[in-house]
Scaffold this active site. Structure first.
Site, short mmCIF file in Angstrom:
data_model
loop_
_atom_site.label_atom_id
_atom_site.label_comp_id
_atom_site.label_asym_id
_atom_site.label_seq_id
_atom_site.Cartn_x
_atom_site.Cartn_y
_atom_site.Cartn_z
N TYR A 139 0.85 -1.19 0.00
CA TYR A 139 0.00 0.00 0.00
C TYR A 139 0.88 1.24 0.00
O TYR A 139 1.50 1.58 1.01
CB TYR A 139 -0.91 -0.03 1.22
CG TYR A 139 -2.02 1.00 1.25
CD1 TYR A 139 -2.24 1.89 0.20
CD2 TYR A 139 -2.88 1.08 2.34
CE1 TYR A 139 -3.26 2.83 0.23
CE2 TYR A 139 -3.92 2.01 2.39
CZ TYR A 139 -4.10 2.88 1.35
OH TYR A 139 -5.10 3.82 1.39
N LYS A 169 -1.33 -1.21 -4.32
CA LYS A 169 -2.27 -0.11 -4.53
C LYS A 169 -1.48 1.19 -4.48
O LYS A 169 -0.82 1.49 -3.48
CB LYS A 169 -3.37 -0.07 -3.47
CG LYS A 169 -4.34 1.10 -3.67
CD LYS A 169 -5.31 1.29 -2.53
CE LYS A 169 -6.19 2.51 -2.80
NZ LYS A 169 -7.07 2.84 -1.65
#
Length: 295
Positions: A139, A169
């Site tokens: 992330y 992400k």
């Protein structure tokens, strides 16, 4: 370019009861509605979910509730990254034991100016503790975490752990960075954090989108994904970009929750935990316009 399925995972909001405990019934109802509305899956307990205002026990109980309600664990990529390795390990072991598709893992984010070597060690500590069944989606949200996930770090993690590094992400807002990750590591699933970038993401070989505003517009975003090569592509892209732009001008998480509350005609969904505050009248027209444009 690596051909792969383009998917929408929703970072589902966390509804709260009047005493600010997790409202499990509304959480499950919203999750089911998102999937019914077109989402391929959910990425709960990230930024939009107010995850860092939730305890480890609350996150685990809420994830259990989703699975017990019949949502396939393979449709779930819960956030597990905490400052303390023991908490990240506990959450990641739990998600892996449930059979989740993977976990979305922030690096430890309190201490700033740390080296790639230190961040690698933090991820390695968790991966080795949980074991070979763990699948990690990195992330990257440096504007919030202060700890970037760099390309050399991704390369080192993949070299060490192979397919256990399942994806990333990119919430940096920097498309050039997303494109560089996709180009350098076509074997992992790279998600953009804006639905406006789905066409670019897909064209480069990315995996799709994990976007806050998909809580409000899952149908529109799914229509764009399904219609990427169709005659209505431009209109579909305009619709999702229009909704996204409205939210970019608002206090994002409170506004998303207020919009969901308006859609469901249920003000309970608008509650937030401090330090957030519920959106006020000054944002009511913009929230209503986002709901009007969403589908």
């Amino acid at each position: 370019m690596t051909s792969r399925k383009i998917e929408l995972f929703v970072p589902a909001i966390t509804p709260f009861a009047a005493d600010l405990s997790v409202d499990t019934a509304r959480f499950v109802a919203h999750a089911k509605a998102l999937i019914a509305g077109g989402a391929h899956g959910l990425a709960p307990f990230g930024t939009t979910s107010e995850a860092n205002s939730l305890s480890v026990a609350e996150r685990m109980a809420a994830l259990d509730a989703l699975v017990e309600a019949g949502i396939s664990p393979q449709q779930l990529i819960p956030g597990t990254g905490c400052c303390a390795a023991a908490d990240t390990i506990t959450l990641s072991e739990h998600a892996t034991r449930l059979g989740c598709r993977g976990v979305l893992m922030l690096p430890p984010f309190f201490y700033k100016g740390v080296s790639d070597a230190g961040v690698f060690d933090a991820y390695a500590q968790v991966i080795e503790a949980v074991g070979p069944d763990l699948r990690v989606y990195l992330y990257h949200i440096p504007q919030m975490s202060g700890v970037p996930i760099t390309l050399p770090l991704i390369e080192r993690l993949i070299d060490a752990y192979g397919a256990q590094i399942a994806g990333l992400k990119d919430s940096s807002g920097d498309w050039d960075n997303t494109a560089a990750v996709i180009a350098a590591f076509p074997q992992i699933d790279t998600y953009s954090a804006s639905e406006s970038l789905i066409p670019e993401n897909a064209a480069k070989g990315g995996a799709g989108c994990i976007s806050a505003s998909s809580n409000v517009n899952p149908g529109g975003i799914r229509a764009l994904i399904d219609g990427l090569n169709g005659p209505e592509h431009h209109a579909l892209h305009h619709q999702v970009s229009q909704v996204r732009k409205i939210f970019e001008g608002l206090p994002l998480i409170p506004a998303i929750k207020s919009a969901v509350a308006l859609q469901k005609d249920d003000n309970h969904y608008a509650r937030v935990r401090p330090p957030f505050t519920v959106t006020g009248l000054e944002h009511a027209d913009a929230v209503a316009e986002a709901v009007r444009v969403a589908r």
